[in-house]
Write an enzyme that holds these catalytic residues in place. Structure first.
Site, PDB file in Angstrom:
ATOM      1  N   MET A  22       2.022 -20.507 -32.125  1.00  0.00           N
ATOM      2  CA  MET A  22       3.035 -21.305 -32.813  1.00  0.00           C
ATOM      3  C   MET A  22       3.052 -22.700 -32.182  1.00  0.00           C
ATOM      4  O   MET A  22       2.768 -22.854 -30.992  1.00  0.00           O
ATOM      5  CB  MET A  22       4.406 -20.653 -32.693  1.00  0.00           C
ATOM      6  CG  MET A  22       4.506 -19.377 -33.517  1.00  0.00           C
ATOM      7  SD  MET A  22       6.157 -18.693 -33.573  1.00  0.00           S
ATOM      8  CE  MET A  22       6.997 -19.866 -34.627  1.00  0.00           C
ATOM      9  N   SER A  24       1.027 -25.146 -32.604  1.00  0.00           N
ATOM     10  CA  SER A  24      -0.286 -25.698 -32.245  1.00  0.00           C
ATOM     11  C   SER A  24      -0.836 -26.648 -33.309  1.00  0.00           C
ATOM     12  O   SER A  24      -1.865 -27.275 -33.092  1.00  0.00           O
ATOM     13  CB  SER A  24      -1.294 -24.562 -31.988  1.00  0.00           C
ATOM     14  OG  SER A  24      -1.497 -23.799 -33.165  1.00  0.00           O
ATOM     15  N   GLU A  93       0.056 -19.099 -43.203  1.00  0.00           N
ATOM     16  CA  GLU A  93       0.739 -17.943 -42.606  1.00  0.00           C
ATOM     17  C   GLU A  93       0.048 -16.633 -42.991  1.00  0.00           C
ATOM     18  O   GLU A  93       0.683 -15.640 -43.359  1.00  0.00           O
ATOM     19  CB  GLU A  93       2.221 -17.919 -42.998  1.00  0.00           C
ATOM     20  CG  GLU A  93       2.984 -19.157 -42.604  1.00  0.00           C
ATOM     21  CD  GLU A  93       3.134 -19.389 -41.094  1.00  0.00           C
ATOM     22  OE1 GLU A  93       2.746 -18.502 -40.295  1.00  0.00           O
ATOM     23  OE2 GLU A  93       3.638 -20.447 -40.717  1.00  0.00           O
ATOM     24  N   ALA A  94      -1.271 -16.625 -42.859  1.00  0.00           N
ATOM     25  CA  ALA A  94      -2.088 -15.475 -43.279  1.00  0.00           C
ATOM     26  C   ALA A  94      -1.732 -14.192 -42.539  1.00  0.00           C
ATOM     27  O   ALA A  94      -1.917 -13.095 -43.075  1.00  0.00           O
ATOM     28  CB  ALA A  94      -3.571 -15.795 -43.092  1.00  0.00           C
ATOM     29  N   CYS A 152       4.782 -25.430 -18.114  1.00  0.00           N
ATOM     30  CA  CYS A 152       3.939 -26.113 -17.114  1.00  0.00           C
ATOM     31  C   CYS A 152       3.095 -27.263 -17.666  1.00  0.00           C
ATOM     32  O   CYS A 152       2.513 -28.014 -16.896  1.00  0.00           O
ATOM     33  CB  CYS A 152       3.022 -25.101 -16.434  1.00  0.00           C
ATOM     34  SG  CYS A 152       1.723 -24.465 -17.525  1.00  0.00           S
TER      35      CYS A 152
END
EC number: 2.7.1.21
Length: 189
Positions: A22, A24, A93-94, A152
């Protein structure tokens, strides 16, 4: 079941898969490719699962709020009925589609259609998600995108769920999920 490839005019189809965690940029990349296809005067049909109404019931919308018109559908077989006389079929959203989606994509590619798919490759538990593993295996072109870990700052490959809910299907945004690198993801498991 073998389907005779459509080679009329030398046109050959293929499958492109855009995957990652998510946040990306998967939908953003899908929209970018579709805009380029339209610039090339290609006929495009775009589909999304009807269950995904997070931003809009009809449009595919990226986290950056770019959008493009789509057709919400209940199952992958509907794509075969609705994708007539097109050059490009896009599916967002496959991971939320049924197990028949890889076969549907094969049939479209054999008809000479370029198929572009975007979806999460892993669920919140770090497991392969829905039909995505089969789509990744069948695709000619694979693009793996990464987010940035909110803990991070390294590349993030995991979608960390902030809620304790164990349901695989839990639609949400930054309220429920955040991108994490491998180390930060497993640190809190």
């Amino acid at each position: 079941m073998f389907i005779e490839p459509s080679l009329a005019g030398g046109r050959r189809g293929w499958i492109e898969v855009i995957c990652g965690s998510m946040f990306s940029g998967k939908t953003e990349e899908l929209i970018r490719r579709l805009k380029r296809a339209r610039i090339a005067n290609l006929k495009v049909e775009i589909f999304k699962p009807a269950v995904d109404t997070r931003y809009d019931e009809m449009n595919i919308v990226s986290h950056d709020e770019n959008s493009i018109r789509s057709t919400p559908i209940e199952n992958s077989q509907q794509i075969l009925l609705l994708a007539q006389e097109v050059d490009v079929v896009a599916i967002d959203e496959a991971q939320f589609f049924d197990a028949e989606l890889p076969n549907v994509c094969d049939q479209l590619a054999l008809r000479g259609i370029r198929v572009i798919i975007a979806g999460l490759d892993m669920d919140f538990a770090g497991n392969p998600f829905g039909p995505m593993p089969a789509l990744l295996a069948k695709g000619e072109y694979i693009t793996k995108l990464h987010a940035i870990c909110v803990k991070c700052g390294h590349i993030a490959n995991f979608s960390y769920r902030k809620s304790q809910t164990k349901d695989t299907l839990l639609l949400g945004e930054k309220d429920l999920y955040e991108p994490r690198c491998r180390h930060c993801y497993y640190e809190e498991q």
